[in-house]
Design an enzyme around this catalytic site. Structure first.
Site: not given
Length: 640
Positions: A270, A274, A403
């Site tokens: 993350e 981000r 993914d």
């Protein structure tokens, strides 16, 4: 010491001198002290590197020599921080509290950690090994995380102006004549972005996300004490939408208030997608040095996570101490495919901007490990041991846990200006296995991608897997002519299935997961899967399908999402996720996710833009929709 041995028929040497027992003891004590003093001098005298070569391996000698001017206490701190990064378990309860240390000692620790990484393992380790603390004992393991010692590099400067000249299209496009309806829809998305930002600024600026119902901020525990996730995630969206005043507000916060000296447990994944992704994108779009310097500093803080026997990083890292460990829920201390496989784009750019190859080396090593390990049926399971480099479970998913690994393979090839042939081959081989084993068609004719659990299919598709329509379309553009149309059709079928998951709900928003069993198609069958948290994957595929086919249905489907968001997710002070998409009076979850501003609204805006706005010729999007440039030219030649 041979002289001290007792010969047959003769007394020992001290006895031969007529020494009594107390005198023998004092004599031996004196002798041992003398020997200790002599050997210690070899290591402690300033000009002792030639003697150390007699006793220490080459890498350890280099490390000792390079730090000979440091104090003994600094050396101890460096060794300690290096060992700390190897702990595969959660930190002890007595870990240093956040923000407890003053700034100067914190900077010193960062310098020590950097020096330790550049010098190799501490002098007391065996060659090619590192010390890991486990069960109260230290054991040696092969050192693969730390690079060999390097010579001081020449000053480096990334040539930003040359980079901007290399772009084939203006970042915000040329905006030729367009139909009024498309422009009005784009302006509506822009208004939604401004509304989301203004409420975040008013009620939660500096916090990670906005709670729009209670009108306060949310910090969470994913970012290791970092703040302002929404600020960093929103930077490039504000810039692209020409919300100039709002962009300057966000930039000012980064300059004045974005503190990287934190001490908390962060998700490597993350923080990378981000924060580092957002800062890199903001730098490439604007040339503002503050974004580049923050990205590089934060990138350095993530490097200790790679200090494992294989170089596969662990999923959690303490940004203050450098300690890293695996998620508690991850099987047998494993690392997650979608996490360690979603670092390549950002880390290649960190090396590009800094001139430091260590970032690129880390992610290229991940490739080597993955290419070595055997793939069951050609598939990549979701859990890999960072210690052995072997799969832990044979669970394969194109949704959560897997993914973005696949996404980054094709995008790594595109970002390299189609030079990274290894990434392209890995993508092609993986897609072939996915199509053979996971792609299925329902009784109603809907194409979906199932999950694979050791050979048994779970006929479920998560919202997260809906990015795959766009990914396959993007890859189809560069497939051979005989396969191109096949992949375009496959991408269109998967995107249509994801659209059906929206169309079949009462709110016209899609559930977290939907199934194809027991006569149900493209609908959630479990209460725990009925929620929608402002996710972007479906509109992401709409955007790619529009750009690559210009079929107007994708814009129409995107507009349906805009209307549903306005009707069901917009509240007085922002946008909120909903708990059940199958009721027209849903309950809100009181969370405006930072990725709503970074991804969902950005993809919707681009859907109603001309193709030259963030052109796919010039940019690839990381998995948080932060645009990173295609490397048309090598910009490393410019030095100051």
């Amino acid at each position: 010491m041979v002289l001290l041995r007792k010969l047959p028929g003769m007394p020992g040497w001290p006895a031969a001198l007529g020494l009594r027992l107390p005198q023998k003891f004092l004599f031996l004590l004196f002798l041992s002290g003398l020997l200790t003093l002599c050997f210690g001098a070899l290591f402690l005298l300033p000009d002792s590197s030639r003697f150390k070569r007699l006793f220490l391996p080459r890498r350890a000698t280099a490390a000792s020599s390079s730090s000979s001017s440091s104090s003994a206490s600094s050396s101890s701190a460096s060794s300690s921080s290096t060992r700390d990064t190897d702990l595969p378990r959660s930190p002890p309860a007595a870990a240093e509290p956040r923000h407890a240390s003053p700034a100067a000692p914190r900077r010193l620790r960062e310098k020590l950690r950097t020096a330790a990484r550049m010098a190799g393992p501490p002098a007391h380790t065996a060659p090619g090994s590192r010390q890991q603390v486990q069960g109260g004992e230290r054991r040696a393991e092969p050192a693969t995380g730390a690079p060999p010692a390097r010579e001081t590099r020449a000053p480096f400067r990334f040539d930003y102006e040359r980079f901007r000249r290399s772009l084939r299209h203006p970042v915000r496009g040329r905006r030729p004549g367009e139909d009024p309806e498309t422009r009005a829809r784009r302006m509506k998305v822009k208004e939604m972005m401004k509304f989301a930002w203004d409420n975040y600024k008013q009620y939660a600026l500096g916090k990670n996300e906005l709670r729009p119902l209670t009108k306060n901020g949310h910090i969470g525990n994913m970012f290791g004490g970092l703040r302002g996730a929404t600020v960093v995630d929103a930077l490039d969206t504000l810039y692209i939408m020409e919300l100039e005043e709002e962009f300057q507000e966000a930039k000012k916060w980064v300059e004045k208030s974005f503190d990287l000296n934190v001490n908390g447990e962060a998700s490597l994944f993350e923080v990378n997608i981000r924060y580092i992704g957002g800062l890199l994108a903001a730098y490439y779009l604007t040339g503002e040095e503050v974004f580049k310097s923050k990205a590089l500093e934060l990138g350095e803080k993530l490097l200790p996570a790679f200090n494992t026997p294989t170089g596969i990083p662990r999923g959690v890292i303490n940004l203050g101490s450098g300690m890293s460990w695996s998620w508690g829920w991850a099987s047998a201390g494993s690392s997650i495919l979608a996490e360690f496989g979603t670092l390549h784009l950002e880390f290649m750019h960190l090396s590009e901007l800094s001139g430091n190859p260590v970032f690129a080396e880390k992610v290229m090593n991940i490739r080597k490990v993955l290419n070595r390990v055997e793939k069951p049926q050609g598939l990549y399971p979701n859990f890999l041991s960072p210690v052995t480099g072997n799969w832990v479970q044979h669970h394969v998913s194109i949704g959560g846990l897997g993914d973005s690994f696949y996404e980054y393979l094709i995008k790594s090839w595109l970002m390299s200006d189609k030079k990274d042939s290894e990434a392209k081959k890995m993508y092609d081989d993986a897609l072939e296995a996915i199509e053979k084993h996971l792609v299925k068609k329902s009784a109603g004719g809907l194409t979906y991608i199932a999950e694979w659990r050791g050979g048994i299919l779970d006929h479920k598709m998560g919202h997260l897997a809906c990015f795959s329509g766009g990914m396959i379309a993007l890859g189809a553009e560069h497939a051979g002519e005989e396969r191109k149309q096949h992949f375009v059709d496959l991408a269109a079928e998967i995107t249509n299935t994801c659209h059906e998951s929206y169309a079949r709900s009462d709110t016209k928003l899609g559930p977290e997961a939907f199934r194809f069993d027991a006569g149900t198609e493209a609908m959630a069958t479990r209460l725990s899967e009925r929620y929608y948290i402002l996710r972007p994957e479906v509109v992401e595929s709409y955007m790619y399908m529009w750009r690559l086919t210009h079929n107007p249905k994708y814009r129409q489907w995107g507009w349906e999402v805009v209307k549903a968001l306005e009707k069901h997710c917009r509240v007085e002070a922002g946008f909120s996720g909903i708990r059940d998409v199958y009721t027209t009076t849903p309950t809100h979850d009181n969370m405006q996710q930072s990725f709503f501003l970074a991804e969902t609204l950005k993809y919707l805006y681009l859907l109603f833009c001309e193709d030259d706005v963030l052109s796919l010729d010039d940019w690839v999007f990381n998995t948080e929709a932060h645009p990173l440039p295609v490397n048309h030219t090598n910009f490393k030649a410019s030095v100051q």
